[in-house]
Design a protein around this motif. Structure first.
Motif, short mmCIF file in Angstrom:
data_model
loop_
_atom_site.label_atom_id
_atom_site.label_comp_id
_atom_site.label_asym_id
_atom_site.label_seq_id
_atom_site.Cartn_x
_atom_site.Cartn_y
_atom_site.Cartn_z
N SER A 1 0.80 -1.21 0.00
CA SER A 1 0.00 0.00 0.00
C SER A 1 0.84 1.27 0.00
N ALA A 2 2.14 1.14 0.25
CA ALA A 2 3.00 2.32 0.31
C ALA A 2 3.10 2.96 -1.07
N ARG A 3 3.09 4.31 -1.09
CA ARG A 3 3.19 5.02 -2.35
C ARG A 3 4.64 5.03 -2.82
N ARG A 4 4.86 4.69 -4.07
CA ARG A 4 6.21 4.68 -4.63
C ARG A 4 6.22 5.54 -5.88
N LEU A 5 7.12 6.49 -5.89
CA LEU A 5 7.21 7.43 -7.00
C LEU A 5 8.43 7.11 -7.85
N LEU A 6 8.22 6.94 -9.14
CA LEU A 6 9.30 6.75 -10.08
C LEU A 6 9.65 8.10 -10.68
N VAL A 7 10.88 8.56 -10.49
CA VAL A 7 11.34 9.84 -11.03
C VAL A 7 12.41 9.55 -12.07
N PHE B 1 15.05 7.26 -10.21
CA PHE B 1 15.02 7.13 -8.76
C PHE B 1 13.65 6.62 -8.35
N LEU B 2 13.64 5.67 -7.44
CA LEU B 2 12.41 5.11 -6.91
C LEU B 2 12.29 5.56 -5.47
N ILE B 3 11.30 6.41 -5.21
CA ILE B 3 11.16 7.06 -3.91
C ILE B 3 9.88 6.56 -3.25
N GLN B 4 10.00 6.14 -2.00
CA GLN B 4 8.83 5.59 -1.32
C GLN B 4 8.14 6.63 -0.45
N ASP B 5 6.88 6.32 -0.12
CA ASP B 5 6.08 7.13 0.80
C ASP B 5 5.98 8.58 0.37
N VAL B 6 5.56 8.80 -0.87
CA VAL B 6 5.33 10.15 -1.38
C VAL B 6 3.84 10.33 -1.64
N ALA B 7 3.24 11.31 -1.02
CA ALA B 7 1.82 11.59 -1.25
C ALA B 7 1.67 12.33 -2.57
N VAL B 8 0.47 12.24 -3.15
CA VAL B 8 0.21 12.93 -4.41
C VAL B 8 0.48 14.43 -4.26
N ALA B 9 0.11 14.97 -3.10
CA ALA B 9 0.31 16.41 -2.88
C ALA B 9 1.79 16.78 -2.80
N GLY B 10 2.64 15.79 -2.56
CA GLY B 10 4.07 16.08 -2.43
C GLY B 10 4.83 16.05 -3.74
N LEU B 11 4.13 15.68 -4.83
CA LEU B 11 4.80 15.58 -6.12
C LEU B 11 5.42 16.90 -6.59
N ALA C 1 6.65 19.30 -4.88
CA ALA C 1 7.83 19.60 -4.08
C ALA C 1 9.02 18.77 -4.55
N VAL C 2 8.77 17.51 -4.91
CA VAL C 2 9.85 16.67 -5.43
C VAL C 2 10.41 17.27 -6.72
N HIS C 3 9.50 17.71 -7.59
CA HIS C 3 9.94 18.31 -8.85
C HIS C 3 10.74 19.59 -8.63
N ARG C 4 10.27 20.42 -7.71
CA ARG C 4 10.98 21.68 -7.47
C ARG C 4 12.38 21.41 -6.95
N ARG C 5 12.50 20.47 -6.03
CA ARG C 5 13.81 20.18 -5.44
C ARG C 5 14.79 19.69 -6.49
N ILE C 6 14.33 18.78 -7.34
CA ILE C 6 15.23 18.22 -8.35
C ILE C 6 15.43 19.19 -9.50
N SER C 7 14.36 19.83 -9.94
CA SER C 7 14.44 20.73 -11.08
C SER C 7 15.36 21.92 -10.80
N ASN C 8 15.24 22.51 -9.61
CA ASN C 8 16.06 23.68 -9.29
C ASN C 8 17.54 23.34 -9.27
N CYS C 9 17.88 22.19 -8.68
CA CYS C 9 19.30 21.84 -8.61
C CYS C 9 19.84 21.50 -10.00
N LEU C 10 19.01 20.88 -10.86
CA LEU C 10 19.47 20.56 -12.20
C LEU C 10 19.61 21.80 -13.06
#
Length: 294
Positions: free
Chosen positions: A164-170, A220-230, A232-241
């Motif tokens: 049931s854990a949410r897993r995000l593929l980035v 990257f396969l990231i676990q326990d990410v809520a839909v609302a947190g997507l 934030a994940v993009h901002r963190r990775i996008s800004n550094c890239l």
């Protein structure tokens, strides 16, 4: 063939008898052939390390004027991957020399049939310890897992964590990788990929899974990410890239994109399919954005 879904790297300068026979063999036996075609010698070393095929079929003509030297370099780059050469009959002695520096077998054009190729592949699969050797799951260039390693670890992860854990593929891709390779050369692109891998690793948790699954393609396969947190994940990775791409001094700016998809809860998805091209089905929860400042 021993593998139900063989992963084969085929390196040839044109449409050869070997390529035709390979496709026919897999079709006849009902196998789902996963094939990576490489036409340039300069791309082979990186392709072997990141694609991690079950076996590589190599046209000896690509390695002139020094095939044994070139084959030795490839073998050292990925010693766990069987290298099968195919050559013109006039190059038989040269192909035989390559057996002494790392090639697994060779076949002669004009003498090729499905039975000969099947026998060579069966022998290569038996000798290949890729699924048993830890080094076969690591991308030697970046230190991350390669595609095979990510698949193995993802399977273990699914078994160890609740379904049931949410897993995000980035997925982060260098869209103009071929242009960068052509312009800057292999050494500079290797440095770029190592820097990029180190940067991405610092933007995820130690418990998340990261891999360099193909040249210029990081997952990257990231676990326990809520839909609302997507976002934030993009901002963190996008800004550094974005900052990283702006600082690149190789003469050509990398064009980077990010794609995300939640793996279905309560099931074991066809993980290998998720490592391929970005899906276009409307029911996927995905985002594909260029790396830009925010």
């Amino acid at each position: 063939m021993c593998a139900a879904h063989p992963r084969v790297l085929l390196a040839e300068s044109g449409f050869t008898e070997t390529g035709i026979t390979l496709r026919s063999l897999c079709a006849e036996r009902g196998h789902a052939l996963e094939l990576l075609f490489v036409s340039k010698r300069s791309n082979l070393s990186l392709a072997l390390r990141t694609y991690c095929p079950d076996v590589a079929l190599l046209d000896l003509a690509l390695f002139q004027p020094d095939p044994p030297g070139a084959v030795s370099v490839l073998h050292q780059a990925a010693p766990h991957i069987p290298l099968i050469l195919f050559a013109e009959p006039a190059d038989k002695d040269c192909a035989a020399e390559c057996l002494q520096v790392g090639a697994t077998d060779y076949m002669l054009e004009g003498c090729m049939d499905g039975r000969t190729l099947d026998r060579a592949l069966r022998a290569a699969f038996r000798e290949s310890p890729s699924k048993l050797m830890s080094q076969a799951c690591i991308d030697s260039l970046t230190g991350l897992m390669n595609r095979a390693g990510l698949i193995v670890e993802a399977q273990s992860w699914r078994e160890a964590h609740p379904l049931s854990a949410r897993r995000l593929l980035v997925s982060v891709r260098v869209q103009n990788f071929e242009a960068m390779h052509l312009y800057g050369g292999e050494a500079k692109v290797d440095d770029f990929l190592r820097e990029m891998a180190s940067l991405l690793q610092r933007r995820v948790r130690n418990t998340d899974l990261g891999a360099h699954v193909a040249p210029g393609h990081f997952v990257f396969l990231i676990q326990d990410v809520a839909v609302a947190g997507l976002p934030a994940v993009h901002r963190r990775i996008s800004n550094c890239l974005y900052d990283f791409s702006e600082a690149v001094t190789y003469g050509i700016k990398p064009l980077l994109s990010i794609h995300s998809e939640f793996l279905p809860a309560g099931s074991s998805p066809a993980f290998t399919e998720l490592l391929g091209p970005v899906p276009t089905a409307q029911n996927h929860r995905l985002i594909e954005i260029p790396v830009t400042a925010t």
